[in-house]
Design a protein around this motif. Structure first.
Motif, mmCIF file in Angstrom:
data_model
loop_
_atom_site.group_PDB
_atom_site.id
_atom_site.type_symbol
_atom_site.label_atom_id
_atom_site.label_comp_id
_atom_site.label_asym_id
_atom_site.label_seq_id
_atom_site.Cartn_x
_atom_site.Cartn_y
_atom_site.Cartn_z
ATOM 1 N N LYS B 17 4.170 -2.455 -7.138
ATOM 2 C CA LYS B 17 4.762 -1.523 -6.172
ATOM 3 C C LYS B 17 4.253 -0.118 -6.490
ATOM 4 N N HIS B 110 10.713 2.967 -1.668
ATOM 5 C CA HIS B 110 9.624 2.037 -1.414
ATOM 6 C C HIS B 110 9.996 1.036 -0.330
ATOM 7 N N HIS B 113 10.563 2.922 3.197
ATOM 8 C CA HIS B 113 9.392 3.566 3.808
ATOM 9 C C HIS B 113 8.165 2.670 3.922
ATOM 10 N N THR B 114 8.050 1.664 3.062
ATOM 11 C CA THR B 114 6.791 0.899 3.073
ATOM 12 C C THR B 114 6.985 -0.610 3.230
ATOM 13 N N GLU B 115 8.228 -1.072 3.208
ATOM 14 C CA GLU B 115 8.454 -2.513 3.375
ATOM 15 C C GLU B 115 9.321 -2.808 4.587
ATOM 16 N N ASN B 117 9.141 -1.774 8.892
ATOM 17 C CA ASN B 117 8.545 -1.020 9.999
ATOM 18 C C ASN B 117 9.586 -0.561 11.011
ATOM 19 N N VAL B 378 5.068 3.500 8.454
ATOM 20 C CA VAL B 378 4.551 2.852 7.240
ATOM 21 C C VAL B 378 3.101 3.251 6.984
ATOM 22 N N CYS B 381 2.473 6.644 5.438
ATOM 23 C CA CYS B 381 2.696 6.891 4.008
ATOM 24 C C CYS B 381 1.370 6.919 3.255
ATOM 25 N N TYR B 385 -0.414 3.334 -0.452
ATOM 26 C CA TYR B 385 0.300 2.104 -0.101
ATOM 27 C C TYR B 385 -0.539 1.137 0.742
ATOM 28 N N LYS B 386 -1.806 1.483 0.943
ATOM 29 C CA LYS B 386 -2.600 0.679 1.864
ATOM 30 C C LYS B 386 -2.804 -0.753 1.349
ATOM 31 N N GLU B 388 -0.939 -2.604 -0.566
ATOM 32 C CA GLU B 388 0.291 -3.380 -0.347
ATOM 33 C C GLU B 388 0.463 -3.711 1.125
ATOM 34 N N ARG B 389 0.160 -2.736 1.952
ATOM 35 C CA ARG B 389 0.333 -2.955 3.397
ATOM 36 C C ARG B 389 -0.528 -4.117 3.864
#
Lengths: 418, 452
Positions: B17, B110, B113-115, B117, B378, B381, B385-386, B388-389
């Motif tokens: 993460k 996390h 904001h990133t898990e 949408n 997402v 960010c 975080y790309k 993980e995305r």
């Protein structure tokens, strides 16, 4: 307005054919009409990459590579942003400013037309220029430009450099308010909505102090009190005080000089207007979610619009307050709490007589423009109309309209309308 | 989805993460007291019966899990299920009355904001229709107030606050770009204009800041379409032209409302009848649902239509005619905010079929389609975080691959960018296009005249 006295109120009709312009030029852009109605003008394309302005059929002496932002001036002339050889300046009926820039925009004209301002960029530095005089100091960026009635200029300027995505530098404040080019020695996270006092000397504006705290600043000093949000402040009482809508405890209130002023708490209040004659204060307000009204001296009108109230204006004597509003899908006006019964697709800027007895406005219905006077729609539809003018004695109205390719400056007798 | 369509040779679960310097700098400054006060202030003062109903109604049944792209992309790990995300954020904040640790907040940022949408697909699977996106946005609101919002999206909001556009586009840069595109487009139509500040035009056309910043050709295309269709239109030269709103996704509601106000007051200044927006989904959500309501407009004060509604109108009215249909096989991604959010999915198919010879729908589709994995802020960010995305979007990649289409139509900017990333990462060999790209490519380049 006093200058209306000099207008020709005795000639019933003057005409300028404009359709023939379309034959003379590759294309003709949207028309603008001088305040006295004597001149109609458009930017025209002469040939590929060649532009000028056509006033009553006569083109300016000069031609340019580009032209935009044509606006009528109070003295009957026209101004436009023009470009030659990739440099820009302001041209007033063909007479250019001496200073040329890499880009210009945001033409502003004060009420009597004595001052014209632009936002300017030269060598990637930004500032304003007033009456052909650029600010002595230029900045990295500029926003929120304003011109006072006295000719003073102000804007939000970036006074600290920031590399891309440097949120720490941003957090420390990189913006200041510059007045006549000189940045006030105080930085804020954000600055919005600059207002000048009537003398054009002092400024008030909304500020954000950190990510969640907002306030109002007057010159270099923010109010002690902080809020959840703020809207544009205004000087009142002979410039001695500043009022502003502020959000506190989830509701909007009107504050004066950092203290509560109106008692009522609103869902929303903005667009403050003050009658210079009576001192009355009005604002567009909402006291029920999704319903818009007017608050005058903290008393709401017995009238609501379900979509929007966009403009608010007092007559010169302060007796009449006019709001442009949209209700149930149509635009209309409300005058002193009473909603007009007309419904239009568009309502343009209203014209209010000094004594408040006459309100006139141009509307558009199904692609045709109509003149409306005191809630009476004059039946003749036009292809285009500019803002009307009411004669100083309230007996006549100057209608400026285009129909079938002819511009008509028409004087209408009020007694035949009302 | 069948196994033979499964994409192999790529990491199958997120192992690490990430965080970023803004999150870490913000966390380092927090005190237990500030954390507790902020969380309790937001949960007690900024929520109401809606929040209470959601929190108290959830039976922890887990039916929402199947809806979530993250859950499906991460080997059905329950921590990625919508209910799991709520459990790891809001519920614990409530249970502990705001007394949560720095480590907890690092994870909460996390997740929120990133898990997630905030695509609302899970609400359709919840037996009670609980709006989990709303709960995640509440977490983001807390992060905003604690100043632990991820770096790149915060910079975007900073730009919004200072310039009223999301990409630090300077005022002269905006106008100059429009004039440049107008000039270029005159190669095709000699009298084409992008009319600036034309008071009384019927339509205000508005776009998001990446168009003048990186994709000026889209302005060219839009101008060409408007001109050919004979539309009375204008674009504002002033701030208020950008309809995007990343503040809506960071919980900076005050800036979000300020953006929406600037947008609608610009339309009011120009006295237009209607606003047409470019192909952007979140901007539509902001102007149609969120930003407008925060400042008190229950419904948009102007008729506001997404580009695909406008294209539908142009094509069905005959204002735009298609010279020759697009030949390649296309599929269509449904942007959440205009499909699930606004119900435009059938209209999108009608437009696609009017433009293209061969359309293969993806499965699931319409309001049940999966999010692109980029939306809801997402992708904004940013680079940290790309990686993980991409893993979190594996299931979307499989869905796209199963269509076998050559071209993927994405009528939304965030979707478009996110899907481009997926296509490249998973070597899908698809071309991503906007509807406007295809209209421009296939339309007859002639000016509409009534009665023709």
């Amino acid at each position: 307005m006093e200058e209306n006295k000099s207008f020709d109120w005795s000639t019933d009709l003057k005409e300028v054919p404009v359709r023939e312009w379309e034959d003379r030029f590759t294309w003709v852009e949207e028309p603008y009409v001088s305040p006295d109605g004597e001149t109609i003008a458009s930017i025209v394309n002469v040939e590929e990459g060649v532009f000028t302005v056509c006033e009553n059929g006569e083109t300016w002496d000069k031609e340019y590579d580009k032209a935009w932002n044509l606006r009528p001036l109070p003295d009957g002339k026209f101004a436009a942003c023009v470009s030659s050889d990739e440099e820009w300046t302001l041209s007033i009926s063909g007479n250019e400013w001496e200073n040329w820039f890499d880009f210009i925009w945001n033409l502003q004209v004060n009420q009597d037309g004595s001052s014209l301002s632009l936002a300017v960029q030269k060598d990637m530095e930004y500032g304003m220029a007033v009456n052909d005089k650029p600010w002595d100091q230029m900045y990295e960026n500029i926003n929120e430009m304003v011109l006072s009635d006295t000719g003073s200029s102000a804007a939000v300027v970036q006074v600290t450099s920031m590399v891309q995505a440097d949120i720490e530098v941003f957090k420390n404040g990189i913006f200041s308010c510059a007045v006549n080019g000189k940045a006030i020695d105080k930085k804020f996270l954000n600055i919005w909505d600059i207002s000048f006092d009537s003398a054009g000397k002092n400024v008030a504006y909304g500020v954000r102090l950190d990510r969640t705290k907002y306030s109002i600043a007057v010159n270099d000093t923010a109010w002690d009190k902080q809020f959840q949000s703020v809207w544009k402040p205004l000087f009142i009482s002979g410039d001695e005080s500043v009022i502003a809508p502020v959000k506190e405890g989830g509701k909007w209130m009107l504050y004066k000089d950092g203290q509560p002023f109106w008692n009522k708490r609103y869902n929303q209040i903005w667009h403050l207007v003050v009658s210079q004659k009576t001192g009355n204060i009005a604002a567009i307000a909402s006291d029920k979610f999704g319903k818009w009204t007017i608050a005058e001296n903290d008393v709401t009108w017995n009238m609501a619009a379900d979509q929007m109230i966009s403009d608010l204006v007092y007559s010169k004597d302060g007796s009449t307050l006019v709001a442009v509003l949209k209700d149930k899908g149509f635009w209309t006006l409300a005058v002193n709490q009473k909603k007009w019964n007309l419904g239009a697709d568009k309502v343009f800027t209203p014209c209010v007589s000094s004594d408040g007895n006459i309100v006139s406005v141009v509307i558009e219905r199904q692609g045709q423009y109509f003149l409306v006077v005191n809630n009476i729609v004059i039946p003749n539809g036009y292809d285009f109309m500019a803002t009307p003018v009411i004669s100083p004695d309230n007996t006549k109205i100057l209608q400026k309209a285009v129909k079938d390719g002819v511009y008509q400056r028409l004087i209408l007798s009020m007694d035949k309308i009302l | 989805m069948s196994n033979d369509m499964e994409i192999k040779d790529k990491p199958s679960v997120v192992k690490e993460k990430n965080t970023d310097e803004a999150v870490e700098a913000g966390l380092a400054k927090l005190t237990p007291e500030r954390i507790k006060n902020t969380i309790n202030q937001v949960l007690q003062k900024e929520t109401g019966p809606r929040f209470k109903a959601y929190v108290e109604t959830c039976m922890h049944c887990g039916l929402c899990a199947e809806a979530c792209l993250y859950f499906l992309s991460n080997d059905r790990d329950p921590s990625y299920s919508p209910a799991g995300k709520v459990k790891q954020t809001i519920w614990e904040m409530l249970d502990k009355k705001g007394e949560v640790s720095i480590e907890f907040l690092r994870r909460a940022v996390h997740i929120a904001h990133t898990e997630c949408n905030v695509c609302k697909r899970c609400s359709m699977y919840c037996p009670f229709g609980i709006d989990i996106a709303y709960l995640m946005l509440m977490v983001r609101r807390i992060c905003h107030k604690l100043e632990i919002t991820p770096l790149y999206i915060q910079d975007t909001v900073n730009s919004h606050s200072a310039t009223m556009n999301q990409m630090w586009v300077k005022e002269d840069e905006w106008i100059d770009t429009l004039q440049w595109q107008e000039e270029d487009a005159r190669e095709e139509f000699e009298d084409l204009r992008i009319p600036l500040d034309k008071e009384g035009a019927d339509i205000m056309y508005s776009v998001i800041a990446p168009e003048p910043k990186f994709q000026a050709g889209l302005l060219y295309q839009a101008a060409t379409i408007m001109h050919a269709a004979g539309i009375s239109w204008t674009m504002p030269s002033s701030p208020g032209w950008d309809n995007s709103n990343m503040a809506m996704f960071t919980g900076d509601n005050e800036i979000s409302g300020r953006i929406a106000r600037a947008f609608y007051e610009t339309a009011a200044r120009l006295k237009v009848k209607k606003i047409v927006m470019g192909e952007c989904g979140h901007a539509f959500r902001s102007t149609y649902d969120v930003g407008n309501r925060w400042i008190g407009w229950a419904m948009p004060p102007f008729e506001v239509v997404h580009a695909l509604e406008f294209y539908h109108e142009l094509l069905t009215s005959g204002r735009i005619t298609i010279a020759e249909k697009f030949k390649k096989t296309v599929t269509l991604h449904d942007p959440c905010n205009v499909s699930r959010g606004r119900g435009l999915h059938d209209m999108a198919r009608e437009v696609t079929n009017m433009l293209c010879e061969s359309f293969i729908d993806m499965t699931p589709n319409r309001e049940h389609n999966f999010c692109c994995g980029a939306g809801g802020g997402v992708i904004n960010c940013g680079p940290p975080y790309k990686g993980e995305r991409m893993i979190n979007n594996k299931f979307k990649a499989e869905q796209l691959k199963a269509t076998g289409a050559e071209v993927l139509i994405a009528p939304c900017h965030n979707c478009h960018s996110g899907l481009e990333d997926i296509v490249h990462h998973y070597d899908l060999n698809m071309e991503v296009k906007f509807l406007g790209d295809i209209i421009y490519e296939t339309m007859e380049k002639k000016i509409y005249k009534p009665g023709d």
